[in-house]
Design a protein around this motif. Structure first.
Motif, short mmCIF file in Angstrom:
data_model
loop_
_atom_site.label_atom_id
_atom_site.label_comp_id
_atom_site.label_asym_id
_atom_site.label_seq_id
_atom_site.Cartn_x
_atom_site.Cartn_y
_atom_site.Cartn_z
N ASP A 147 -34.17 -1.55 6.31
CA ASP A 147 -35.24 -0.95 5.52
C ASP A 147 -34.63 -0.02 4.49
O ASP A 147 -34.43 1.15 4.72
N ARG A 148 -34.30 -0.56 3.34
CA ARG A 148 -33.65 0.21 2.28
C ARG A 148 -34.65 0.65 1.20
O ARG A 148 -34.25 1.04 0.12
N ARG A 149 -35.92 0.57 1.51
CA ARG A 149 -36.93 0.96 0.52
C ARG A 149 -36.86 2.45 0.25
O ARG A 149 -36.59 3.25 1.14
N VAL A 150 -37.13 2.79 -1.00
CA VAL A 150 -37.19 4.18 -1.43
C VAL A 150 -38.62 4.47 -1.84
O VAL A 150 -39.27 3.65 -2.47
N SER A 151 -39.11 5.64 -1.45
CA SER A 151 -40.48 6.04 -1.77
C SER A 151 -40.66 6.10 -3.29
O SER A 151 -39.75 6.49 -4.02
N GLY A 180 -37.80 5.77 5.84
CA GLY A 180 -37.53 6.34 7.16
C GLY A 180 -37.45 7.86 7.13
O GLY A 180 -37.98 8.53 8.01
N VAL A 181 -36.80 8.41 6.12
CA VAL A 181 -36.71 9.87 5.98
C VAL A 181 -38.11 10.45 5.73
O VAL A 181 -38.49 11.46 6.32
N GLU A 182 -38.89 9.78 4.88
CA GLU A 182 -40.25 10.25 4.61
C GLU A 182 -41.10 10.25 5.88
O GLU A 182 -41.80 11.22 6.17
N ARG A 183 -41.02 9.19 6.66
CA ARG A 183 -41.78 9.10 7.91
C ARG A 183 -41.41 10.24 8.86
O ARG A 183 -42.27 10.90 9.44
N TRP A 184 -40.11 10.48 9.00
CA TRP A 184 -39.62 11.55 9.87
C TRP A 184 -40.08 12.92 9.38
O TRP A 184 -40.53 13.76 10.18
N ALA A 185 -40.01 13.18 8.08
CA ALA A 185 -40.43 14.46 7.53
C ALA A 185 -41.92 14.69 7.77
O ALA A 185 -42.34 15.80 8.11
N ARG A 186 -42.73 13.64 7.62
CA ARG A 186 -44.16 13.76 7.90
C ARG A 186 -44.39 14.15 9.37
O ARG A 186 -45.24 14.98 9.68
N GLU A 187 -43.62 13.54 10.27
CA GLU A 187 -43.74 13.86 11.69
C GLU A 187 -43.36 15.32 11.95
O GLU A 187 -44.03 16.02 12.72
N ALA A 247 -43.85 17.79 -0.33
CA ALA A 247 -43.98 18.57 0.91
C ALA A 247 -45.21 18.11 1.68
O ALA A 247 -46.17 17.60 1.10
N TRP A 248 -45.13 18.30 2.99
CA TRP A 248 -46.20 17.90 3.90
C TRP A 248 -46.57 19.04 4.82
O TRP A 248 -45.76 19.91 5.14
N ARG A 290 -29.53 9.10 7.65
CA ARG A 290 -30.29 8.02 7.00
C ARG A 290 -30.22 6.74 7.84
O ARG A 290 -31.22 6.06 8.04
N ALA A 291 -29.04 6.42 8.38
CA ALA A 291 -28.89 5.22 9.22
C ALA A 291 -29.72 5.35 10.49
O ALA A 291 -30.37 4.40 10.92
N ALA A 292 -29.70 6.55 11.10
CA ALA A 292 -30.47 6.77 12.33
C ALA A 292 -31.97 6.63 12.10
O ALA A 292 -32.72 6.30 13.01
N LEU A 293 -32.40 6.84 10.87
CA LEU A 293 -33.82 6.75 10.53
C LEU A 293 -34.19 5.38 9.96
O LEU A 293 -35.25 5.21 9.38
N GLY A 294 -33.28 4.41 10.13
CA GLY A 294 -33.61 3.03 9.81
C GLY A 294 -33.16 2.51 8.46
O GLY A 294 -33.32 1.33 8.18
#
Length: 156
Positions: free
Chosen positions: A53-57, A66-73, A98-99, A44-48
């Motif tokens: 950026d402590r926002r939650v989707s 950050g986790v959501e952005r990475w999962a989309r990628e 899911a993406w 989580r820290a590595a993804l910002g």
């Protein structure tokens, strides 16, 4: 019994290509062609998340931006599903989205075995979000266990 699982389930014949964020390891699950990446505080820290950026989707307990952005990628190479499960004494929640190719494939599904707490669809254990998500990705439960246990997420 209490437990929390948070991670990324990937459907693909091989683990994700390229470097993973700090703390992330792709582990094969018990169903061929499925992989799990546990979301740790280091990941989580590595993804910002710890960089301010402590926002939650929206609607999720833990899915950081950050986790959501990475999962989309990651979904450029196959189906990727974010999973969150939290249980205590037989009552709990499942959250999934899911993406595929960066676009939402299904979800978000936010479910609970109880009508107490934050808004979630109140469902039976068989219809919990992670089970539904795994079925949508082709997992079929056998031996009187649910899809969550079939793939081995109960180990986490």
């Amino acid at each position: 019994m209490a437990g929390t699982v948070e991670g990324i389930v990937i459907k693909g014949s091989t683990p994700p290509e390229g470097p993973l964020p700090a703390g992330a390891t792709a582990t094969p699950l018990d169903v061929a062609g499925f992989w799990f990446i546990d979301i740790t505080s280091e990941t989580r820290a590595a993804l910002g998340h710890d960089g301010g950026d402590r926002r939650v989707s929206g609607g999720f307990f833990e899915l950081s931006v950050g986790v959501e952005r990475w999962a989309r990628e990651l979904s450029a190479d196959g189906d990727v599903m974010y999973v969150f499960s939290e249980f205590f004494g037989g009552t709990g929640t499942h959250d999934v989205v899911a993406w595929r190719n960066g676009e939402v494939l299904f979800g978000p599904w936010l479910t609970s075995t109880s009508n107490d707490g934050p808004p979630r669809a109140w469902v039976t254990r068989d219809d919990m979000a992670i089970n539904k998500g795994l079925r949508a990705l082709g997992v079929r439960a056998r031996y009187e266990i649910d899809e969550f246990a079939q793939v081995g997420l109960d180990r986490y």
